[in-house]
Design an enzyme around this catalytic site. Sequence first.
Site, PDB file in Angstrom:
ATOM      1  N   LEU A  84     -45.763  32.296  -2.426  1.00 17.36           N
ATOM      2  CA  LEU A  84     -46.615  30.996  -1.736  1.00 17.36           C
ATOM      3  C   LEU A  84     -44.939  30.220  -0.791  1.00 17.36           C
ATOM      4  O   LEU A  84     -44.269  31.245  -0.952  1.00 17.36           O
ATOM      5  CB  LEU A  84     -45.634  30.197  -3.211  1.00 17.36           C
ATOM      6  CG  LEU A  84     -46.882  30.903  -4.514  1.00 17.36           C
ATOM      7  CD1 LEU A  84     -47.059  29.691  -5.684  1.00 17.36           C
ATOM      8  CD2 LEU A  84     -48.419  30.731  -3.909  1.00 17.36           C
ATOM      9  N   ASP A  85     -46.091  29.176   0.370  1.00 18.52           N
ATOM     10  CA  ASP A  85     -44.871  28.698   0.986  1.00 18.52           C
ATOM     11  C   ASP A  85     -44.359  27.654   0.039  1.00 18.52           C
ATOM     12  O   ASP A  85     -44.381  27.904  -0.719  1.00 18.52           O
ATOM     13  CB  ASP A  85     -46.043  28.183   1.799  1.00 18.52           C
ATOM     14  CG  ASP A  85     -46.957  28.560   2.769  1.00 18.52           C
ATOM     15  OD1 ASP A  85     -46.627  29.447   3.050  1.00 18.52           O
ATOM     16  OD2 ASP A  85     -47.647  27.685   3.173  1.00 18.52           O
ATOM     17  N   ARG A  86     -42.955  27.475   1.220  1.00 19.68           N
ATOM     18  CA  ARG A  86     -41.522  26.902   0.237  1.00 19.68           C
ATOM     19  C   ARG A  86     -42.301  26.019  -0.469  1.00 19.68           C
ATOM     20  O   ARG A  86     -41.866  25.932  -1.565  1.00 19.68           O
ATOM     21  CB  ARG A  86     -40.836  26.134   1.603  1.00 19.68           C
ATOM     22  CG  ARG A  86     -40.069  25.566   0.930  1.00 19.68           C
ATOM     23  CD  ARG A  86     -38.495  24.775   1.922  1.00 19.68           C
ATOM     24  NE  ARG A  86     -38.101  26.032   3.032  1.00 19.68           N
ATOM     25  CZ  ARG A  86     -37.248  26.345   2.331  1.00 19.68           C
ATOM     26  NH1 ARG A  86     -36.053  25.854   1.554  1.00 19.68           N
ATOM     27  NH2 ARG A  86     -36.444  27.339   3.232  1.00 19.68           N
TER      28      ARG A  86
ATOM     29  N   HIS B 208     -50.927  30.600   5.452  1.00 17.26           N
ATOM     30  CA  HIS B 208     -51.493  28.896   5.738  1.00 17.26           C
ATOM     31  C   HIS B 208     -53.292  28.858   5.849  1.00 17.26           C
ATOM     32  O   HIS B 208     -53.432  28.132   6.158  1.00 17.26           O
ATOM     33  CB  HIS B 208     -50.992  28.573   6.799  1.00 17.26           C
ATOM     34  CG  HIS B 208     -49.683  28.177   7.005  1.00 17.26           C
ATOM     35  ND1 HIS B 208     -48.189  27.939   8.485  1.00 17.26           N
ATOM     36  CD2 HIS B 208     -48.451  29.045   5.907  1.00 17.26           C
ATOM     37  CE1 HIS B 208     -47.915  27.770   7.382  1.00 17.26           C
ATOM     38  NE2 HIS B 208     -46.687  28.703   6.435  1.00 17.26           N
TER      39      HIS B 208
ATOM     40  N   THR C 125     -45.218  24.867  -1.962  1.00 15.21           N
ATOM     41  CA  THR C 125     -46.563  25.024  -2.341  1.00 15.21           C
ATOM     42  C   THR C 125     -46.073  26.000  -3.684  1.00 15.21           C
ATOM     43  O   THR C 125     -44.952  26.621  -3.822  1.00 15.21           O
ATOM     44  CB  THR C 125     -47.116  26.127  -1.664  1.00 15.21           C
ATOM     45  OG1 THR C 125     -47.900  25.884  -0.603  1.00 15.21           O
ATOM     46  CG2 THR C 125     -48.941  26.490  -2.316  1.00 15.21           C
TER      47      THR C 125
END
Length: 326
Positions: free
Chosen positions: A145-147, A256, A149
């Site tokens: 997961l993105d930072r 993304h 999220t």
Amino acid sequence: MITRKITASESGKRLHRYLRNLMPNIPLGQIYKMIDQGKAKVNGKRKNQNYELAAGDELMLYVDETQYAEASKGQKKTKYVGVNANIDVIYEDDQLLVVYKPTGVLTHPDRTDQKDTLINRVHAYLYRKGDLDSPLFMPATANRLDRNTSGLVLVGKTAGMLHQLNQWIQKHELQKYYVTIVEGKLEGEGTLAENLVRDERGNRTRVASDAAAASAQKRGGGAEPQEKTAVTHYRSLQSGRGYSLIEVELVSGRTHQIRAHFQSIGHSLLGDVKYGGKPYAGVNHQMLHAWRIVLPDGREFRAPLPEQMREIIERAGLSANALANL
């Protein structure tokens, strides 16, 4: 002769890959040759290079100790002194660990943070439990997961489980659901299937049509950027004062993807300034939460909404109770 017992976390690892990790100083071709010549046996028997090792198997290497010592130099050693081991465990058994990643924490180390990342916390947690039983296999995440999220991350504690998770994801057999807040009124259900193009230098993802147009304008034509297929299903749960609460099923898993797809239809994620969203109540990052995962074997895991997201949902005239019946 060198003998070695296969540990629980090493189970499921293929013989040639195990030997490559065990003896990193010799080339892969020599590993294959050892297997073919019977210089590497399992439980006293020859096996092919793709044999999947099981916990308790006895590996026998017909090499002298000096040769083995030289070949095994450079094995990774694990150190977790001072590493944060506090993680929120959603589920754990002998093979699988499901953890909650909070907003603001990287899944894996990058140039900005090498130490306090989710995977390092997981390793430190398992180390303190005595579950890191091999320097040859380290538990790893199957999804990331993105930072900014939050939500569920799957960790394979054994080589076999990690391989299984990766296979499920590659074959789109594992269902991943997110909750997000988007700008504007978005109702009903739909599928977003625009191909995506990744700009690694700019750390941005664009739908292919926009990326191609931008590329052509900049360079006056030339090679098209590489496109990757991406499919995002969504359904609107509720609309409020200029915002909508959406559940998203991520079929493919491009970087993304959700953020780029929703920007492309004019419904950027609340707070997602990188992808056209506006700051809201002090929030200047995407409101995105990986809240539910369903495995092909029927197991389902859910992660509670982070408190900040719950507050923003209510502030935007929506209700988190819309998730109750899903």
